[in-house]
Write an enzyme that holds these catalytic residues in place. Structure first.
Site, PDB file in Angstrom:
ATOM      1  N   ARG A 164       6.390  20.623   2.791  1.00 20.67           N
ATOM      2  CA  ARG A 164       4.781  20.783   2.247  1.00 20.67           C
ATOM      3  C   ARG A 164       4.490  22.457   2.541  1.00 20.67           C
ATOM      4  NH1 ARG A 164       5.465  16.088   1.794  1.00 20.67           N
ATOM      5  NH2 ARG A 164       4.230  14.390   2.376  1.00 20.67           N
ATOM      6  N   SER A 246      -2.249  13.086   4.923  1.00 21.36           N
ATOM      7  CA  SER A 246      -2.041  13.463   6.294  1.00 21.36           C
ATOM      8  C   SER A 246      -2.510  14.832   6.529  1.00 21.36           C
ATOM      9  CB  SER A 246      -0.437  13.670   6.198  1.00 21.36           C
ATOM     10  OG  SER A 246       0.205  12.533   5.676  1.00 21.36           O
ATOM     11  N   GLU A 346      -1.891  20.383   7.645  1.00 18.19           N
ATOM     12  CA  GLU A 346      -1.345  20.516   6.248  1.00 18.19           C
ATOM     13  C   GLU A 346      -2.296  21.005   5.542  1.00 18.19           C
ATOM     14  OE1 GLU A 346      -0.668  17.586   3.351  1.00 18.19           O
ATOM     15  OE2 GLU A 346       1.109  16.887   4.551  1.00 18.19           O
TER      16      GLU A 346
HETATM   17  N1  EPU Z   1       3.002   5.636  13.001  1.00 16.39           N
HETATM   18  C1  EPU Z   1       2.416   5.305  14.192  1.00 16.39           C
HETATM   19  N2  EPU Z   1       1.205   5.147  14.212  1.00 16.39           N
HETATM   20  C2  EPU Z   1       0.576   5.773  13.281  1.00 16.39           C
HETATM   21  C3  EPU Z   1       1.046   6.290  12.020  1.00 16.39           C
HETATM   22  C4  EPU Z   1       2.378   6.305  12.078  1.00 16.39           C
HETATM   23  O1  EPU Z   1       3.163   4.844  14.833  1.00 16.39           O
HETATM   24  O2  EPU Z   1      -0.752   5.651  13.405  1.00 16.39           O
HETATM   25  C5  EPU Z   1       4.579   5.638  12.739  1.00 16.39           C
HETATM   26  C6  EPU Z   1       4.899   4.501  11.921  1.00 16.39           C
HETATM   27  O3  EPU Z   1       5.058   3.301  12.201  1.00 16.39           O
HETATM   28  C7  EPU Z   1       6.077   5.146  11.107  1.00 16.39           C
HETATM   29  C8  EPU Z   1       6.000   6.598  11.367  1.00 16.39           C
HETATM   30  O4  EPU Z   1       5.068   6.883  12.440  1.00 16.39           O
HETATM   31  O5  EPU Z   1       7.297   4.819  11.828  1.00 16.39           O
HETATM   32  C9  EPU Z   1       5.976   7.495   9.902  1.00 16.39           C
HETATM   33  O6  EPU Z   1       4.703   6.931   9.402  1.00 16.39           O
HETATM   34  P1  EPU Z   1       4.746   6.787   7.611  1.00 16.39           P
HETATM   35  O7  EPU Z   1       5.928   6.021   7.234  1.00 16.39           O
HETATM   36  O8  EPU Z   1       3.237   6.369   7.560  1.00 16.39           O
HETATM   37  O9  EPU Z   1       4.949   8.297   7.328  1.00 16.39           O
HETATM   38  P2  EPU Z   1       4.134   9.688   7.604  1.00 16.39           P
HETATM   39  O10 EPU Z   1       5.201  10.303   8.409  1.00 16.39           O
HETATM   40  O11 EPU Z   1       3.025   9.487   8.649  1.00 16.39           O
HETATM   41  C10 EPU Z   1       4.760  10.862   5.505  1.00 16.39           C
HETATM   42  C11 EPU Z   1       3.891  11.849   4.753  1.00 16.39           C
HETATM   43  C12 EPU Z   1       3.099  11.115   3.825  1.00 16.39           C
HETATM   44  C13 EPU Z   1       4.018  10.199   3.024  1.00 16.39           C
HETATM   45  C14 EPU Z   1       4.781   9.475   3.863  1.00 16.39           C
HETATM   46  C15 EPU Z   1       5.746   8.478   3.080  1.00 16.39           C
HETATM   47  C16 EPU Z   1       3.961  13.911   6.067  1.00 16.39           C
HETATM   48  C17 EPU Z   1       2.709  14.684   6.904  1.00 16.39           C
HETATM   49  N3  EPU Z   1       3.492  12.954   5.723  1.00 16.39           N
HETATM   50  O12 EPU Z   1       3.728  10.419   6.565  1.00 16.39           O
HETATM   51  O13 EPU Z   1       2.604  12.216   2.999  1.00 16.39           O
HETATM   52  O14 EPU Z   1       3.032   9.489   1.982  1.00 16.39           O
HETATM   53  O15 EPU Z   1       5.380  10.177   4.833  1.00 16.39           O
HETATM   54  O16 EPU Z   1       6.890   9.234   2.615  1.00 16.39           O
HETATM   55  O17 EPU Z   1       4.951  14.402   5.672  1.00 16.39           O
HETATM   56  C18 EPU Z   1       0.495  13.438   2.803  1.00 16.39           C
HETATM   57  O18 EPU Z   1       1.240  14.477   2.958  1.00 16.39           O
HETATM   58  O19 EPU Z   1      -0.655  13.707   2.672  1.00 16.39           O
HETATM   59  C19 EPU Z   1       1.008  12.201   2.905  1.00 16.39           C
HETATM   60  C20 EPU Z   1       0.044  10.992   3.030  1.00 16.39           C
END
Ligand code: EPU
Length: 350
Positions: A164, A246, A346
């Site tokens: 990012r 995010s 972010e």
């Molecule tokens: N999780 C929780 N509780 C929550 C949210 C997440 O326990 O409230 C856990 C989920 O269960 C999962 C882990 O955290 O095991 C990761 O969650 P998720 O797969 O939703 O992905 P993320 O790391 O929260 C990132 C990117 C997103 C992107 C997704 C999919 C960043 C900051 N965010 O989210 O990007 O769509 O992976 O690749 O890297 C963005 O940058 O705006 C964005 C939406």
């Protein structure tokens, strides 16, 4: 050159925050930027580049001249045995471009379907989702230097892509520093779609879809549909509930720090990185601190994904940028107190 005054920005930011641009220039072509540079009244003015407004928090009226990017156009510029290279105007919408490429038979961006914002904004923060980042499908870009009035081209190495992050997120602080924030405006992006197309299915949510559907060799269209379905189930549509995706980056810690946290919280979601560091799921950390579904003022934490801050006041009584930042700071404090980790926002805070 027509500089508009006092332009409402609520329709141009995905949080739906009320703010105005004191001055705004619609940039429909490179010639508009050349005209800006040729105008002695505006040449030296500070500027703020606005694409889709999907990654900004407006904390008040915007004083710098807003450059609203509206450069259109998509065309195949090269078709080699190894890739299709497609040039896209910075003002084109990202998701529409992903769908259009698929329709043309040039797949490769399907994992990044439904990301809001414009194509010009994509390299700034090296957007990514479900195992693919912009830098994996990037050939080069054209930009305009507001200081010199010259056009220039950058390849991936020159963009200094990180998680990012890119050279466009940093302002130069010294002579040997190549930060381009506040100086360069991206006008065109060339995407590289490798041949033969190969699916990227390593991400857990996609692996689950494979199992559910029993599809052994999914097509690009199937992956596109899966990604759209996964995102729609987990992330709010900004047209219905304002948000900027995010709100924090996933933090990286050392293996020792991670072991400490695991000793206290065995369930913490973490991913080992190739360099030996460990990436933690910020959404999990925030969720563990009890923030999911909470509201402060008109800003809140989304019920289904704690990493997403939302505008609960709708368009009629929207959250202010100040309310969003107050909530963000309260979250940062509680995550720091419990885990000793500083979350980094972010979106760009203006
Ligand atoms: N999780 C929780 N509780 C929550 C949210 C997440 O326990 O409230 C856990 C989920 O269960 C999962 C882990 O955290 O095991 C990761 O969650 P998720 O797969 O939703 O992905 P993320 O790391 O929260 C990132 C990117 C997103 C992107 C997704 C999919 C960043 C900051 N965010 O989210 O990007 O769509 O992976 O690749 O890297 C963005 O940058 O705006 C964005 C939406």
């Amino acid at each position: 050159m027509i500089v508009e005054r006092n332009v409402p920005l609520q329709p141009h930011n995905s949080f739906g925050i009320v703010a105005r641009a004191q001055h705004l220039l619609r940039v429909k072509s490179v010639a508009d930027l050349e005209a800006l540079h040729a105008d002695a009244n505006w040449r030296e003015a500070p500027t703020f580049v606005l694409g889709g407004g999907s990654n900004v928090v407006l904390t008040g009226d915007v004083k710098p001249l807003v450059l609203k990017m509206e450069i259109a156009g998509r065309r195949l510029v090269e078709d080699t045995p190894r890739a299709w290279i497609v040039e896209v105007g910075a003002g084109e919408l990202w998701h529409d471009t992903v769908a259009w490429l698929l329709d043309q038979g040039w797949p490769g961006l399907e994992n990044m379907a439904l990301i809001p914002g414009t194509v010009g904004g994509a390299p700034v923060q090296n957007i990514g989702a479900y195992g693919v980042e912009l830098q994996d499908r990037f050939e080069s870009l054209d930009a305009f230097d507001l200081q010199t009035g010259r056009r220039f081209t950058l390849d991936a190495a020159q963009c200094a892509f990180g998680y990012r992050d890119s050279v466009f997120k940093h302002a130069a602080t010294g002579d040997n520093d190549f930060g381009l924030a506040g100086r360069a405006v991206i006008t065109h992006v060339r995407l590289r779609l490798p041949k033969p197309w190969k699916p990227v299915l390593g991400y857990l949510d996609l692996a689950r879809k494979m199992e559910e559907t029993g599809a052994r060799a999914p097509t690009p269209r199937q992956i596109f549909d899966w990604v759209c379905a996964i995102r729609q189930a987990k992330l709010p549509d900004w047209r219905v509930l304002g948000n900027a995706g995010s709100f924090f980056k996933n933090p990286t810690v050392t293996a020792e720090q991670c072991a400490d946290i695991i000793a206290r919280d065995p369930k913490i979601v973490h991913y080992p990185m190739p360099d030996g560091s460990i990436k933690l799921a910020a959404g999990w950390l925030i969720d563990a601190c009890g923030w999911k579904g909470k509201t402060m003022g008109h800003a809140g934490v989304y019920e289904k994904q704690a990493l997403v801050l939302v505008n609960r006041g709708g368009r009629a009584h929207p959250a202010t940028g100040g309310e969003v930042m107050t909530l963000a700071k309260a979250i940062q404090t509680s995550v720091y107190e419990r885990f000793g980790i500083r979350l980094e926002p972010e979106p760009v805070v203006v």
